[in-house]
Write an enzyme that holds these catalytic residues in place. Structure first.
Site, PDB file in Angstrom:
ATOM      1  N   LYS A   1      -0.133  10.304   2.084  1.00 22.05           N
ATOM      2  CA  LYS A   1      -0.403   8.936   2.525  1.00 22.05           C
ATOM      3  C   LYS A   1      -0.609   8.970   4.036  1.00 22.05           C
ATOM      4  O   LYS A   1      -0.153   9.879   4.714  1.00 22.05           O
ATOM      5  CB  LYS A   1       0.773   8.032   2.176  1.00 22.05           C
ATOM      6  CG  LYS A   1       1.049   7.990   0.672  1.00 22.05           C
ATOM      7  CD  LYS A   1       1.279   6.599   0.184  1.00 22.05           C
ATOM      8  CE  LYS A   1       1.482   6.526  -1.312  1.00 22.05           C
ATOM      9  NZ  LYS A   1       0.285   6.120  -2.043  1.00 22.05           N
TER      10      LYS A   1
ATOM     11  N   ASP B   1       4.593  11.179  -7.605  1.00 23.20           N
ATOM     12  CA  ASP B   1       3.663  10.049  -7.661  1.00 23.20           C
ATOM     13  C   ASP B   1       2.225  10.500  -7.908  1.00 23.20           C
ATOM     14  O   ASP B   1       1.490   9.853  -8.647  1.00 23.20           O
ATOM     15  CB  ASP B   1       3.746   9.276  -6.327  1.00 23.20           C
ATOM     16  CG  ASP B   1       2.919   8.000  -6.330  1.00 23.20           C
ATOM     17  OD1 ASP B   1       2.980   7.267  -7.330  1.00 23.20           O
ATOM     18  OD2 ASP B   1       2.230   7.729  -5.320  1.00 23.20           O
TER      19      ASP B   1
ATOM     20  N   LYS C   1       2.246   5.409 -15.991  1.00 20.46           N
ATOM     21  CA  LYS C   1       2.962   6.424 -15.237  1.00 20.46           C
ATOM     22  C   LYS C   1       3.980   5.753 -14.322  1.00 20.46           C
ATOM     23  O   LYS C   1       3.772   4.576 -14.005  1.00 20.46           O
ATOM     24  CB  LYS C   1       1.986   7.291 -14.441  1.00 20.46           C
ATOM     25  CG  LYS C   1       1.352   6.566 -13.243  1.00 20.46           C
ATOM     26  CD  LYS C   1       0.680   7.504 -12.316  1.00 20.46           C
ATOM     27  CE  LYS C   1       1.585   7.970 -11.227  1.00 20.46           C
ATOM     28  NZ  LYS C   1       1.581   7.132 -10.016  1.00 20.46           N
TER      29      LYS C   1
ATOM     30  N   LYS D   1     -11.690   7.364 -14.030  1.00 15.86           N
ATOM     31  CA  LYS D   1     -12.686   7.319 -12.947  1.00 15.86           C
ATOM     32  C   LYS D   1     -13.945   8.043 -13.416  1.00 15.86           C
ATOM     33  O   LYS D   1     -13.865   9.160 -13.930  1.00 15.86           O
ATOM     34  CB  LYS D   1     -12.136   7.976 -11.679  1.00 15.86           C
ATOM     35  CG  LYS D   1     -11.016   7.166 -11.015  1.00 15.86           C
ATOM     36  CD  LYS D   1     -10.537   7.849  -9.743  1.00 15.86           C
ATOM     37  CE  LYS D   1      -9.261   7.236  -9.230  1.00 15.86           C
ATOM     38  NZ  LYS D   1      -9.431   6.078  -8.379  1.00 15.86           N
TER      39      LYS D   1
ATOM     40  N   HIS E   1      -4.637   6.821 -14.583  1.00 19.14           N
ATOM     41  CA  HIS E   1      -5.886   6.101 -14.327  1.00 19.14           C
ATOM     42  C   HIS E   1      -6.969   6.992 -13.708  1.00 19.14           C
ATOM     43  O   HIS E   1      -8.141   6.661 -13.768  1.00 19.14           O
ATOM     44  CB  HIS E   1      -5.639   4.823 -13.512  1.00 19.14           C
ATOM     45  CG  HIS E   1      -5.475   5.048 -12.041  1.00 19.14           C
ATOM     46  ND1 HIS E   1      -4.281   5.412 -11.474  1.00 19.14           N
ATOM     47  CD2 HIS E   1      -6.352   4.935 -11.006  1.00 19.14           C
ATOM     48  CE1 HIS E   1      -4.441   5.525 -10.170  1.00 19.14           C
ATOM     49  NE2 HIS E   1      -5.683   5.247  -9.851  1.00 19.14           N
TER      50      HIS E   1
ATOM     51  N   ARG F   1       9.489 -11.595 -16.547  1.00 18.90           N
ATOM     52  CA  ARG F   1      10.795 -12.223 -16.323  1.00 18.90           C
ATOM     53  C   ARG F   1      10.678 -13.532 -15.563  1.00 18.90           C
ATOM     54  O   ARG F   1      11.524 -14.395 -15.665  1.00 18.90           O
ATOM     55  CB  ARG F   1      11.675 -11.285 -15.499  1.00 18.90           C
ATOM     56  CG  ARG F   1      12.264 -10.210 -16.369  1.00 18.90           C
ATOM     57  CD  ARG F   1      13.210  -9.393 -15.549  1.00 18.90           C
ATOM     58  NE  ARG F   1      12.967  -8.013 -15.890  1.00 18.90           N
ATOM     59  CZ  ARG F   1      13.755  -7.015 -15.564  1.00 18.90           C
ATOM     60  NH1 ARG F   1      14.817  -7.220 -14.860  1.00 18.90           N
ATOM     61  NH2 ARG F   1      13.482  -5.801 -15.935  1.00 18.90           N
TER      62      ARG F   1
ATOM     63  N   HIS G   1      -2.045  12.778 -11.460  1.00 15.66           N
ATOM     64  CA  HIS G   1      -3.454  12.735 -11.062  1.00 15.66           C
ATOM     65  C   HIS G   1      -3.999  14.111 -10.653  1.00 15.66           C
ATOM     66  O   HIS G   1      -5.062  14.531 -11.096  1.00 15.66           O
ATOM     67  CB  HIS G   1      -3.660  11.777  -9.882  1.00 15.66           C
ATOM     68  CG  HIS G   1      -3.126  10.395 -10.124  1.00 15.66           C
ATOM     69  ND1 HIS G   1      -3.096   9.806 -11.366  1.00 15.66           N
ATOM     70  CD2 HIS G   1      -2.604   9.471  -9.272  1.00 15.66           C
ATOM     71  CE1 HIS G   1      -2.586   8.587 -11.263  1.00 15.66           C
ATOM     72  NE2 HIS G   1      -2.265   8.364 -10.011  1.00 15.66           N
TER      73      HIS G   1
ATOM     74  N   GLU H   1      -5.006   9.697   1.254  1.00 14.50           N
ATOM     75  CA  GLU H   1      -5.028   8.229   1.318  1.00 14.50           C
ATOM     76  C   GLU H   1      -4.775   7.785   2.752  1.00 14.50           C
ATOM     77  O   GLU H   1      -4.118   8.502   3.518  1.00 14.50           O
ATOM     78  CB  GLU H   1      -3.932   7.648   0.435  1.00 14.50           C
ATOM     79  CG  GLU H   1      -4.073   7.997  -1.031  1.00 14.50           C
ATOM     80  CD  GLU H   1      -3.059   7.238  -1.858  1.00 14.50           C
ATOM     81  OE1 GLU H   1      -3.402   6.145  -2.326  1.00 14.50           O
ATOM     82  OE2 GLU H   1      -1.935   7.717  -2.025  1.00 14.50           O
TER      83      GLU H   1
HETATM   84  C1  BG6 Z   1      -1.114   5.536  -8.018  1.00 13.79           C
HETATM   85  C2  BG6 Z   1       0.010   5.867  -7.065  1.00 13.79           C
HETATM   86  O1  BG6 Z   1      -0.895   6.138  -9.256  1.00 13.79           O
HETATM   87  O2  BG6 Z   1      -2.334   6.013  -7.478  1.00 13.79           O
HETATM   88  C3  BG6 Z   1      -0.261   5.284  -5.700  1.00 13.79           C
HETATM   89  O3  BG6 Z   1       1.222   5.365  -7.580  1.00 13.79           O
HETATM   90  C4  BG6 Z   1      -1.610   5.710  -5.176  1.00 13.79           C
HETATM   91  O4  BG6 Z   1       0.756   5.674  -4.784  1.00 13.79           O
HETATM   92  C5  BG6 Z   1      -2.681   5.438  -6.233  1.00 13.79           C
HETATM   93  O5  BG6 Z   1      -1.901   4.992  -4.001  1.00 13.79           O
HETATM   94  C6  BG6 Z   1      -4.017   6.009  -5.823  1.00 13.79           C
HETATM   95  O6  BG6 Z   1      -4.989   5.597  -6.724  1.00 13.79           O
HETATM   96  P1  BG6 Z   1      -6.510   5.443  -6.288  1.00 13.79           P
HETATM   97  O7  BG6 Z   1      -7.215   5.041  -7.545  1.00 13.79           O
HETATM   98  O8  BG6 Z   1      -6.533   4.393  -5.217  1.00 13.79           O
HETATM   99  O9  BG6 Z   1      -6.911   6.778  -5.782  1.00 13.79           O
END
Ligand code: BG6
Length: 525
Positions: A373, A268, A181, A215, A211, A75, A273, A249
């Site tokens: 987190k 999330d 996602k 890995k 993602h 945008r 994941h 995290e």
């Molecule tokens: C993302 C989440 O999908 O994955 C984030 O939206 C998170 O909140 C992240 O921090 C973590 O990914 P990674 O690869 O850093 O473990």
């Protein structure tokens, strides 16, 4: 008990000694099919931090082929040159690039194009089709990869627009779509999104990305389990006591409060994941390593978990939110004080859930997952805890008993695998301890693993959907998550717990495991 459970032990690292050179993988075969990667949301955070750096790396590997171009759609008003400048800085700063070189950048920059466009505007997809024709006249390929790096609410209009502009038809080359996602926000919205996608694209064209599956160490779960005879015979309820899956995290909401306030830790991280890590750990061996066979077995695991009643949710889940504290020596504010967070927010930044897989292999073995987190350390791992030996042959008192075996699949950081076994301590007396046999990716292979997005983008360019989520799989994930969200939102639901930033998470999560006599592995070193 070993150190990671908080009491003294002598741990010996039996490191692998294999020469690194012989183990390095050969470079990947160059990509042969030319294509254009169209990124919707090109001026957004994900494109800058992950997608464009991943494409830069891929271009480095495949520079000789020069076979993909990039068209960013966003945008924000800007020229091709301004877009290139922004991406230059993004790639130079990105954590996942092996090293930034101006020369490689110049080659890469020639691939970049930008188009201003709001996906909700009429005619934008026709404009896109015209721009793609223009790129073709300039020598670009006629295969198109559409990457939806946009909020979920925008996805339906992009998908329909692509269909209406004839951009989903594969008559003149392949057309593939990657959907980021979160794939919907509950079972109902995931179903709706799947049906919108199915009106325009065939399932073989659709790549729902998670993602974590890109890995290296996540893929290694399958190699570890199905490439060895050693572990699979004991990978079941007869030998395994419980399984623990952690994604801790240290970061907070990183300026993403607008998104996070709508999501929370369960949506999330757990809904995608962590459930993916669970399915790979628990699935049956697939008949082949291909998209259909692997995904079929993963879906079977999700189908073997019953969705929970509100009472079960109260017993088998914990949600919490971080308070102020200290992370990596820095004082950090409470979640509630983060910019963009609502005063009365009830969003969780930590979630722990016990899943029960009701099948022949896993009945009775709890799978505990947790994510949060602002915890003590960044650490993602799967820990498989085995049962105690039937006889405590070497122990004079219960305290001297050898701790049960644990296999720890370390996803990040310090990628590798640890196997904890009992051993005799040197000396005249029969004293025992836990030692750790440790395999470390970095020291064994000595090469950089490709970033997750790099692997996944390449897979899509090659038409391999093994590491992507199938339509029914996304719905099976939400079938487990939505009842938890609903139970948490009910009146009288257990309150949101609090934990200090920089710690191990809420006490309620410890209590959840303590009921069965289990405990989490420590996050802090
Ligand atoms: C993302 C989440 O999908 O994955 C984030 O939206 C998170 O909140 C992240 O921090 C973590 O990914 P990674 O690869 O850093 O473990």
């Amino acid at each position: 008990m070993n150190e990671e459970h908080g009491t003294a032990s002598t741990e010996t690292a039996a490191k692998t000694t294999t020469a690194t050179a012989t183990l390095a993988a050969p470079p990947p075969a160059p990509l042969t099919e030319a294509c254009v990667v169209v990124i919707f949301g090109a001026s957004g955070d994900l494109a800058r931090r992950k997608l464009v750096p991943a494409l830069y790396n891929l271009a480095g590997v495949d520079a000789a082929q020069g076979n993909f171009k990039i068209l960013g759609v966003g945008r924000t008003e800007m020229s091709d040159e301004e877009f290139k400048k922004q991406m230059h800085d993004a790639v130079a700063e990105a954590k996942d690039t092996e090293g930034f070189a101006e020369e490689q950048w110049r080659e890469f920059a020639a691939r970049l194009n930008y188009m201003v466009g709001d996906p909700n505007d009429d005619g934008v997809h026709e404009e896109l089709a015209a721009r793609l024709d223009e790129l073709k006249r300039e020598g670009a390929g006629t295969n198109y990869l559409f990457y939806l790096s946009t909020p979920p609410s925008v996805a339906p209009s992009i998908i329909k627009g692509l269909g209406a502009a004839g951009l989903a038809s594969e008559a003149k080359g392949w057309r593939r779509i990657i959907i980021e996602k979160p794939f919907g926000r509950d079972l109902q919205s995931a179903r709706e999104l799947n049906s919108t996608v199915a009106e325009v694209f065939k399932e073989h064209q659709v790549y729902r990305i998670d993602h974590y599956l890109g890995k290296e160490t996540v893929q290694n779960i399958l190699v570890f389990r199905f490439g060895n005879t050693l572990f699979e015979p004991v990978w079941n309820r007869n030998y395994v006591d419980f399984v623990e899956i952690t994604a801790a995290e240290t970061v907070g909401v990183e300026g993403r409060a607008a998104y996070y306030e709508e999501a929370g830790a369960l949506r999330d991280m757990v809904a995608n994941h962590l459930l993916q890590l669970l399915t790979l750990t628990a699935m049956e061996p697939p008949v082949a390593y291909d998209a259909e066979s692997v995904r079929e077995e993963k879906v079977q695991v999700l189908r073997s978990i019953r969705s929970m009643t509100p009472d079960q949710v109260a017993e088998r889940s914990v949600r919490a939110r971080y308070d102020a504290g200290t992370v990596d020596g820095q004082t950090v504010p409470a979640y509630a004080a983060e910019p963009g967070v609502k005063r009365d927010s009830q969003i969780e930044t930590y979630a722990a859930v016990e899943f029960r897989i009701e099948n022949w292999r896993w009945a009775g073995v709890p799978f505990y997952v947790r994510t949060g987190k602002r915890l003590a350390r960044r650490m993602t791992e799967v820990a498989v805890h085995f049962k105690r030996t039937p006889q405590a042959l070497f122990a004079r008192t219960p305290k001297d008993e050898i701790e049960p075996n644990v296999v720890v699949l370390r996803i990040q950081p310090d990628e590798g695998i640890g196997v904890h076994v009992g051993a005799k301590l040197p000396g005249m007396e029969m004293k025992t301890s836990v030692v750790k046999m440790d395999f470390r990716y970095e020291s064994t292979f000595g090469v950089r693993s490709p970033a997750a997005y790099e692997t996944l983008l390449r897979d899509v360019m090659e038409g391999d959907a093994t590491l992507f989520t199938r339509a029914d799989e996304t719905e099976a994930e939400w079938r487990l998550i939505t009842p938890i969200e609903e139970a948490w939102a009910r009146e009288g639901a257990p309150p949101l717990s609090v934990y200090a930033a920089g710690g191990e998470g809420p006490e309620a999560a410890d209590q959840m495991l303590a009921r069965r006599g289990n405990s989490w592995r420590k996050i802090a070193r």
